[in-house]
Design a protein around this motif. Structure first.
Motif, PDB file in Angstrom:
ATOM      1  N   CYS A  41      -8.396  19.009 -49.941  1.00  0.00           N
ATOM      2  CA  CYS A  41      -7.521  20.155 -50.231  1.00  0.00           C
ATOM      3  C   CYS A  41      -6.058  19.752 -50.373  1.00  0.00           C
ATOM      4  O   CYS A  41      -5.193  20.611 -50.415  1.00  0.00           O
ATOM      5  N   GLY A  42      -5.759  18.482 -50.408  1.00  0.00           N
ATOM      6  CA  GLY A  42      -4.382  18.017 -50.551  1.00  0.00           C
ATOM      7  C   GLY A  42      -3.991  17.101 -49.415  1.00  0.00           C
ATOM      8  O   GLY A  42      -4.800  16.757 -48.554  1.00  0.00           O
ATOM      9  N   ILE A  43      -2.737  16.707 -49.409  1.00  0.00           N
ATOM     10  CA  ILE A  43      -2.234  15.830 -48.362  1.00  0.00           C
ATOM     11  C   ILE A  43      -1.848  16.682 -47.159  1.00  0.00           C
ATOM     12  O   ILE A  43      -1.132  17.675 -47.299  1.00  0.00           O
ATOM     13  N   LEU A  44      -2.346  16.305 -46.005  1.00  0.00           N
ATOM     14  CA  LEU A  44      -2.082  17.029 -44.767  1.00  0.00           C
ATOM     15  C   LEU A  44      -1.173  16.176 -43.886  1.00  0.00           C
ATOM     16  O   LEU A  44      -1.510  15.040 -43.549  1.00  0.00           O
ATOM     17  N   THR A  45      -0.022  16.727 -43.534  1.00  0.00           N
ATOM     18  CA  THR A  45       0.913  16.066 -42.626  1.00  0.00           C
ATOM     19  C   THR A  45       0.808  16.738 -41.272  1.00  0.00           C
ATOM     20  O   THR A  45       0.994  17.949 -41.162  1.00  0.00           O
ATOM     21  N   ILE A  46       0.480  15.953 -40.265  1.00  0.00           N
ATOM     22  CA  ILE A  46       0.361  16.443 -38.892  1.00  0.00           C
ATOM     23  C   ILE A  46       1.515  15.842 -38.114  1.00  0.00           C
ATOM     24  O   ILE A  46       1.671  14.620 -38.062  1.00  0.00           O
ATOM     25  N   ARG A  47       2.335  16.709 -37.508  1.00  0.00           N
ATOM     26  CA  ARG A  47       3.475  16.227 -36.726  1.00  0.00           C
ATOM     27  C   ARG A  47       3.314  16.650 -35.274  1.00  0.00           C
ATOM     28  O   ARG A  47       2.767  17.710 -34.989  1.00  0.00           O
ATOM     29  N   GLY A  48       3.816  15.810 -34.379  1.00  0.00           N
ATOM     30  CA  GLY A  48       3.728  16.118 -32.967  1.00  0.00           C
ATOM     31  C   GLY A  48       4.249  14.977 -32.126  1.00  0.00           C
ATOM     32  O   GLY A  48       5.052  14.165 -32.578  1.00  0.00           O
ATOM     33  N   LYS A  49       3.733  14.905 -30.908  1.00  0.00           N
ATOM     34  CA  LYS A  49       4.151  13.866 -29.967  1.00  0.00           C
ATOM     35  C   LYS A  49       2.917  13.178 -29.407  1.00  0.00           C
ATOM     36  O   LYS A  49       1.906  13.818 -29.143  1.00  0.00           O
ATOM     37  N   GLU A  50       3.017  11.869 -29.265  1.00  0.00           N
ATOM     38  CA  GLU A  50       1.934  11.054 -28.708  1.00  0.00           C
ATOM     39  C   GLU A  50       0.614  11.281 -29.440  1.00  0.00           C
ATOM     40  O   GLU A  50      -0.442  11.407 -28.829  1.00  0.00           O
TER      41      GLU A  50
END
Length: 92
Positions: A41-50
């Protein structure tokens, strides 16, 4: 990657700490603050910590990510276009 008939994109998140994905085609990059996945479904960017990629099975199109998940952002996945003049690129 072995193609199946049609991959389905699936995303299940539990308490913003565990993310289970289906329809994953490739991993562009990852570090403890950001994971970039190519999905059907496209490029998925997951942001967060650790962040940690705990399980990755590209043959099945599956991945598990753990950590403190702050955001999920999809961008459209398009094939690279041929380069042309700046004027030609404006009118695509």
């Amino acid at each position: 990657m072995v193609e199946t008939k049609e991959q389905v994109h699936r995303l299940v998140m539990e308490q913003r700490k565990m993310l289970s994905l289906g329809g994953v085609q490739d991993v562009k990059s990852f570090d403890e603050n950001e994971v970039l996945l190519v999905t059907v479904c496209g490029i998925l960017t997951i942001r967060g910590k650790e962040l940690h990629v705990g399980r990755l099975e590209l043959e099945k199109g599956e991945a598990d990510i753990t950590g403190g998940i702050d955001s999920l952002v999809y961008t459209e996945h398009r094939p690279l276009q041929k380069k042309g003049s700046a004027l030609a690129r404006l009118f695509r």
